[in-house]
Design an enzyme around this catalytic site. Structure first.
Site, short mmCIF file in Angstrom:
data_model
loop_
_atom_site.label_atom_id
_atom_site.label_comp_id
_atom_site.label_asym_id
_atom_site.label_seq_id
_atom_site.Cartn_x
_atom_site.Cartn_y
_atom_site.Cartn_z
N ASP A 75 83.33 -35.51 -4.80
CA ASP A 75 84.21 -35.61 -3.64
C ASP A 75 85.25 -36.67 -3.98
O ASP A 75 85.01 -37.52 -4.83
CB ASP A 75 83.38 -36.02 -2.42
CG ASP A 75 84.26 -36.34 -1.23
OD1 ASP A 75 85.13 -35.52 -0.91
OD2 ASP A 75 84.06 -37.41 -0.63
N CYS A 129 43.12 -36.05 -21.07
CA CYS A 129 43.65 -37.22 -20.33
C CYS A 129 45.06 -37.58 -20.76
O CYS A 129 45.95 -37.80 -19.94
CB CYS A 129 42.73 -38.42 -20.52
SG CYS A 129 41.23 -38.34 -19.50
N ASP A 142 43.72 -44.67 -12.56
CA ASP A 142 44.40 -45.13 -13.77
C ASP A 142 45.29 -44.08 -14.42
O ASP A 142 46.15 -44.41 -15.22
CB ASP A 142 43.37 -45.59 -14.82
CG ASP A 142 42.54 -46.76 -14.32
OD1 ASP A 142 43.05 -47.52 -13.48
OD2 ASP A 142 41.39 -46.89 -14.76
N CYS A 143 45.04 -42.81 -14.13
CA CYS A 143 45.81 -41.76 -14.79
C CYS A 143 45.89 -40.54 -13.88
O CYS A 143 45.31 -40.51 -12.79
CB CYS A 143 45.18 -41.37 -16.13
SG CYS A 143 43.54 -40.63 -15.96
N CYS A 168 39.38 -33.68 -24.62
CA CYS A 168 39.71 -34.22 -23.30
C CYS A 168 41.22 -34.27 -23.10
O CYS A 168 41.94 -34.78 -23.96
CB CYS A 168 39.11 -35.60 -23.13
SG CYS A 168 39.64 -36.41 -21.62
N ASP A 207 41.01 -39.96 -28.77
CA ASP A 207 41.35 -39.63 -27.39
C ASP A 207 41.89 -40.85 -26.65
O ASP A 207 42.91 -40.79 -25.97
CB ASP A 207 40.11 -39.08 -26.67
CG ASP A 207 40.39 -38.81 -25.20
OD1 ASP A 207 41.17 -37.89 -24.92
OD2 ASP A 207 39.85 -39.54 -24.34
N ASP A 249 79.63 -38.60 -0.22
CA ASP A 249 79.29 -39.76 0.60
C ASP A 249 78.04 -39.55 1.42
O ASP A 249 77.61 -40.45 2.14
CB ASP A 249 80.47 -40.17 1.49
CG ASP A 249 80.83 -39.08 2.50
OD1 ASP A 249 80.06 -38.10 2.64
OD2 ASP A 249 81.87 -39.21 3.16
N CYS A 287 42.68 -39.07 -12.61
CA CYS A 287 42.07 -39.81 -11.50
C CYS A 287 42.62 -39.32 -10.18
O CYS A 287 41.88 -39.11 -9.21
CB CYS A 287 42.34 -41.31 -11.64
SG CYS A 287 41.52 -42.09 -13.04
#
Length: 761
Positions: free
Chosen positions: A434, A392, A17-18, A390, A716, A630, A21
């Protein structure tokens, strides 16, 4: 790696999830013997690494990931849930679904891909509902039952929610990651129980579960934008075989096969139109809002929408290599190219977490030992400090913004290969272009027709007759202009090229020549008046050819590789952003000056590829340079710039050569790409300010005893959700300004193209 041969392996990992993790997955496997080059892509849910199977088996990798609470399976297989029953990850597959047999088309093949289940049906959703119900029951019991019984009801509510968190915390600790939010949560809630605060402990556990759920929902929203790209390609295709049409899986299409695309259908493959004329909406692929006219010989992209008539399309690329697949792959790979800011925050968080634990320990023991304060009160404050500390929100602040920006860019035809490129693009002070194929169309076009004898139509008919079947770009441009005007080339015989001078043929028994002024002079046909007219046109950077009939001048045709319609606007937009522009070209000084003056841009001309590299290096000594080319001839210069951007409609070179690519061939998208990069970096700074600001406020209020445990976890969780939602705002960002929107003029051009196609068919 030791003795064995290391090979690249890839898995799909669910439940991330974050950023923390992803760090847990990385930490679970990178210490295993024979494992190297570990890369975890959060939004793509991918784990890639090199593995020496003589030292560690793939099964051991999967066991290590499941042990820290994530689902894993080899890419393409169904991810398995981890054993143990704690905070099970939420996969994107319905429980009852089975993969279809090879070679068959599932009944729902035309339907969009099934997304994540409703939050109430996920493991985290069930945990929230369960802990919430227990907490409500505990509060209710306090109203009707003795205080001691209500006390144990809160203890039960805490333990039910805390046990799976504690299981995961100790699994992560065994994997060498003791400083995690799960461990902080376990210590804080367990400590609250020990000091006799079960009610607050139960509330903290419930709020933590809510926070985990919200993180999962937010991450799912971000993934949806990437998943939507894959869903642009239809699941089925109408394949022509043996004179019949049958429906097959689009993934099974092979190069060379022919498919039928009906009006309203999405094109199932990259291919070439072999029959039919229709307007095709390519906005899902390139972001271009105006339908593009497709005739036999034209390219079409998978995911674009056929608007008007049936097309027969020959498949040119397999499903895994079509434009959409390569864009998705690029976005996924770009996640791994982390921005310097993100790498710094990762390093910072590794020091920050132990520092928070150390500070909490000091808060718990110093006031009671040194000043005789109450142990219970200061232990409580220390536990609160653990939760508020924390990181997170801080860890996810950068990758969430980067992922949203990559997705927004991909939807608008702007591809950037990761956070490092976004950060570098945001700091751009100079853009080097270019000329040929970037600021200009890359092909000469007729700009002026000057008649000396007869009419324009007669002159163009003679020239087109001589140039019929020409291979030289100037001859092709003259023939194309006559065709555009609806003029048939005069019947010519005995056509031949005059190397370096032009071409000639016999028309109505008379020799007609289309050649350079030098050829006219050699044949005594260049008068002073004609020479003056040629000089005037050449002063504007145009190439002039003279049409001679029996060595008598009939007229002049001037050609030039014209600037793209939006080139001047692109330079103006860059100037408005405070960015200087310069054109680098190998063309002659006269032509370069004419193009540059028309665009209001500096220029350097007659540059060999190595000269362009030198020019870029000179610029980079005092500026942050983005080079636009290009992607082929300019590869050395693209590599020398801080950011190399390739122009090209989904070509392999455009997607693979440079740091970024512009799919729509619109020069104004250069400014759009820089706007998106700057907006992303501003979003990142906002996220960091939110994360650190809330931490600072609540760290102070916690030490002063103003806020408690449940406020800490709420702060948090709130910070994490706030930075995620702020990052998701980038999904609605419009890189192109209002001046880039193509209006009625674009529609008029399409109608003109359609009328011309109808006339020729």
């Amino acid at each position: 790696m030791a003795d064995g041969i290391a090979g690249q392996r890839e898995w799909r990992v669910t439940g991330m999830d974050c950023g923390s993790c992803a760090a847990k997955v990385r930490g679970a496997v990178e210490g295993l013997p024979g494992v190297g080059d570990v890369d975890v892509a959060l939004m793509a849910e991918q784990l890639r690494l090199t593995l020496d199977e003589s030292q560690t088996s793939p099964e051991r990798i999967e066991k290590a990931v499941r042990s820290v609470g994530f689902g894993i399976a080899p890419k393409g297989a169904r991810p398995e849930k981890p054993k143990g029953g704690f905070i099970l990850p939420d996969g994107a597959f319905p429980a009852s679904a089975e993969p279809p047999e090879a070679g068959t088309v599932p009944e729902d093949a035309g339907a969009p891909e099934v997304g994540p289940a409703s939050w109430m049906k996920t493991a985290k959703g069930r945990l929230v509902l369960g802990t919430g119900a227990l907490l409500a029951a505990a509060w209710a019991s306090r109203l009707v039952l003795p205080a001691e019984t209500a006390h144990w009801a809160f203890v039960l509510a805490t333990l039910v929610g805390l046990v799976p968190v504690a299981q995961r915390a100790f699994a992560l600790a065994r994997a060498g990651m003791p400083f995690t939010i799960e461990m902080l949560m376990t210590i804080a809630a367990g400590g609250a129980l020990i000091i006799g605060e079960p009610e607050e402990a139960a509330l903290v556990v419930f709020l933590f579960a809510v926070g985990e759920l919200l993180e999962g929902v937010s991450a799912g929203k971000a993934r949806d934008s990437i998943r939507a790209l894959s869903n642009l390609v239809p699941k089925t295709a109408r394949l022509e075989t043996g004179g019949k049409v049958r429906e097959v899986s689009a993934e099974e299409l092979q190069v060379g096969q022919v498919v039928q695309v009906r009006p309203g259908d999405r094109v199932p493959c990259d291919g070439e139109v072999i029959e039919g004329t229709s307007g095709v909406d390519e906005s899902p692929v390139t972001g271009e809002s105006i339908p593009s006219l497709k005739e036999p010989g034209a390219e079409v992209f998978a995911g674009s929408i056929n608007a008007e008539a049936v097309l027969r399309v020959r498949v040119s690329k397999s499903a895994k290599d079509n434009t959409i697949a390569r864009i998705v792959r690029l976005v996924e790979e770009a996640e791994s190219a982390r921005a310097p800011t993100e790498r710094f925050i990762d390093r910072f968080s590794r020091v920050y977490m132990p520092a928070v634990v150390g500070a909490a320990l000091l808060v718990a023991i110093v006031p009671p030992l040194a000043f005789g304060q109450a142990w219970g009160e200061w232990v409580y404050r220390a536990l609160t400090l653990l939760l508020i500390g924390c990181p997170c929100a801080l860890v996810i602040s950068v990758p969430a913004s980067i992922t949203s920006a990559l997705s927004t860019g991909a939807r608008n035809g702007l591809l950037m290969k990761g956070g490092a490129v976004i950060e570098a693009a945001a700091r751009t002070t100079h853009v080097a272009f270019d000329k040929t194929g970037t600021l200009t169309h890359g092909k000469p076009r007729v700009t002026d027709v000057t008649v000396l004898t007869g009419s324009e139509d007669e002159l163009m008919s003679l020239a087109a007759g001589v140039e019929s079947g020409a291979s030289h770009p100037l001859g092709q441009a003259i023939y194309a202009e006559a065709e555009r005007r609806g003029i048939d080339g005069a019947a010519a015989i005995g056509g031949r090229a005059l190397p370096g001078k032009g071409a000639e043929a016999s028309i109505d028994g008379v020799t007609v020549c289309v050649g350079s002024p030098r050829l006219a002079e050699e044949r005594g046909a260049l008068s002073d008046d004609l020479r003056s007219r040629v000089a005037t046109l050449e002063a504007d950077g145009k190439t002039v050819v003279i049409v001679l009939r029996e060595d008598v001048p009939q007229g002049l045709i001037a050609l030039r590789d014209e600037p793209r319609a939006d080139a001047a606007e692109a330079v103006a937009q860059l100037r408005a952003l405070g960015i200087s522009s310069i054109m680098l070209t190998g063309d002659n000084a006269r032509t370069a000056r004419a193009i540059a003056d028309g665009l209001g841009i500096e220029h350097r001309s007659e540059l060999m590829p190595e000269d362009k590299v030198t020019a870029i290096r000179d610029l980079t000594t005092s500026a942050r340079v983005t080079m636009i080319g290009d992607g082929i001839n300019d590869a050395p210069a693209l590599a020398a710039a801080h950011v190399g951007v390739a122009m090209g409609s989904g070509t392999d070179v455009a997607l693979e050569t440079a740091d970024a690519a512009i799919l729509r061939n619109r020069v104004t998208d250069v400014a759009g790409q820089i706007r998106l990069a700057r907006a992303t970096m501003a979003n990142i700074r906002q996220n960091i300010a939110i994360a650190l600001g809330l931490k600072a406020i609540f760290l102070v209020t916690t030490v002063l005893g103003i806020t408690g445990l449940w406020i800490a976890i709420l702060a948090d969780t709130g910070a994490t959700v706030l930075v995620t939602m702020n990052a998701l705002r980038l999904l609605f960002f419009r890189p192109s300004g209002p001046e880039d929107v193509v209006g009625p003029a674009g529609n008029a051009q399409l109608n003109s193209d359609r009328e011309r196609a109808s006339a020729t068919t």
